[in-house]
Scaffold this active site. Structure first.
Site, short mmCIF file in Angstrom:
data_model
loop_
_atom_site.label_atom_id
_atom_site.label_comp_id
_atom_site.label_asym_id
_atom_site.label_seq_id
_atom_site.Cartn_x
_atom_site.Cartn_y
_atom_site.Cartn_z
N SER A 1 46.27 48.29 31.55
CA SER A 1 46.30 46.94 32.07
C SER A 1 47.71 46.58 32.57
O SER A 1 48.27 47.29 33.38
CB SER A 1 45.79 45.96 31.00
OG SER A 1 45.60 44.67 31.53
N ASP B 1 35.31 46.23 36.60
CA ASP B 1 36.38 45.60 35.81
C ASP B 1 36.38 44.10 36.06
O ASP B 1 36.55 43.65 37.20
CB ASP B 1 37.72 46.22 36.19
CG ASP B 1 38.85 45.81 35.27
OD1 ASP B 1 38.90 44.64 34.86
OD2 ASP B 1 39.70 46.67 34.95
N HIS C 1 36.97 46.11 31.52
CA HIS C 1 38.42 46.29 31.59
C HIS C 1 38.98 47.21 30.49
O HIS C 1 39.87 48.01 30.75
CB HIS C 1 39.10 44.92 31.52
CG HIS C 1 40.58 44.95 31.77
ND1 HIS C 1 41.13 45.33 32.97
CD2 HIS C 1 41.64 44.64 30.96
CE1 HIS C 1 42.45 45.24 32.91
NE2 HIS C 1 42.79 44.84 31.69
#
Length: 296
Positions: free
Chosen positions: A88, A210, A240
């Site tokens: 991320s 995502d 995600h």
């Protein structure tokens, strides 16, 4: 109750992997992947970064990068090779770090986030950078909500309960402050300008669906980065948090394979590796094409 935050370290061979978790979160996000890579022989380190990890006083993105650099340098003193892996916002931090330390063996970008532009991001997200310069700066916190980055229903229910009890769970924090989000935006802007100068071997793994970071993020990096060995893997059964979701085993296997291939290529002098498109993406594209024909 607050869950303790501590560095994860597993001693392995001479190829160390520095693993950077997501924004305001903890090493727990990368625990499964770190264990898998350790079982494959790698030395793995998922550090607590002062000013970035949950539970520490928030600092600027420059200080995040300084903390990550110290961790990298400590590993580089002990091990023959050091690769960098980020999840991320941690993937954006990994790019900034590999730009600063170009001798890194390779970089793996998981659910890369340069912009919060996924389908579950609230419409008012673009206003938060403006809010940073208002009295909301010290009061507003973005609260995580379903699906919590997870397509797996059972795990999502477990995380929902954990979010009610603790400040964060194994898939991230329950809330993120406005200053932290602002610094993440600054980091992303910095990384965008550095991509063409990054030539390290690069792996990108991203979920097609995502909900936090759309496929535009990895596509931009793949088209801009200077890497000769670039591999892109698309997932079609995750959201995600791909290191915890339905395809975490695929993520772990592909990461381990990439790291070894990068290592071997550097030893043999083979820049190796054509960009790879996964079977998952090919299947999804065929499905979308079929749907388009049906509507025509």
């Amino acid at each position: 109750m607050k869950t303790s935050v501590r560095t994860i370290f597993n001693e392995g061979d001479g190829h160390a992997v520095l693993m950077l978790h997501g924004l305001s979160s903890s090493p727990l996000e990368l625990r499964y992947l770190a264990r898998f890579l350790s079982d494959e022989g790698f030395t793995t380190c998922v550090p607590v970064l002062e000013g970035y990890t949950a539970g520490s006083r928030e600092q600027s993105m420059e200080q995040w990068l300084e903390a990550a650099t110290r961790e990298y340098d400590a590993l580089a003193e002990r091990y023959e090779r050091v690769s960098i892996c980020g999840l991320s916002i941690g993937a954006a931090l990994a790019l900034a770090l590999v730009h600063r330390r170009p001798r890194a063996q390779s970089v793996a970008l998981l659910s890369l986030t340069l912009a919060y532009d996924g389908w579950a991001i609230p419409w008012y997200r673009f206003l938060l950078n403006w809010a940073y310069y208002s009295p909301l700066r010290s009061r507003y916190r973005y609260r995580e909500s379903a699906p919590y980055g997870l397509r797996n229903d059972a795990l999502r229910a477990k995380i929902a309960r954990a979010m009610e009890r603790d400040d964060f769970s194994e898939v991230g924090p329950s809330t993120i402050s406005l200053p932290a989000l602002h610094e993440a935006s600054r980091l992303a802007a910095c990384v965008r300008s550095q991509l063409r100068g990054i030539r390290n071997d690069c792996l990108i793994v991203h979920a097609i669906d995502d909900e936090t970071s759309s496929p535009r993020n990895p596509r931009f990096v793949a088209s801009s980065i200077g890497s000769a060995f670039l591999r892109t893997i698309w997932l079609d059964d995750s959201y995600h948090m791909i290191t915890s979701d339905n395809e975490r085993e695929i993520v772990a296997r592909e990461t381990a394979l990439f790291l070894r291939e990068s290592e071997i290529a550097s030893r043999t002098g083979d820049a190796g590796g054509k960009p790879v498109v996964s079977k998952a993406l090919a299947r999804r594209l065929r499905q979308l094409a079929a749907m388009g024909k049906g509507r025509a």
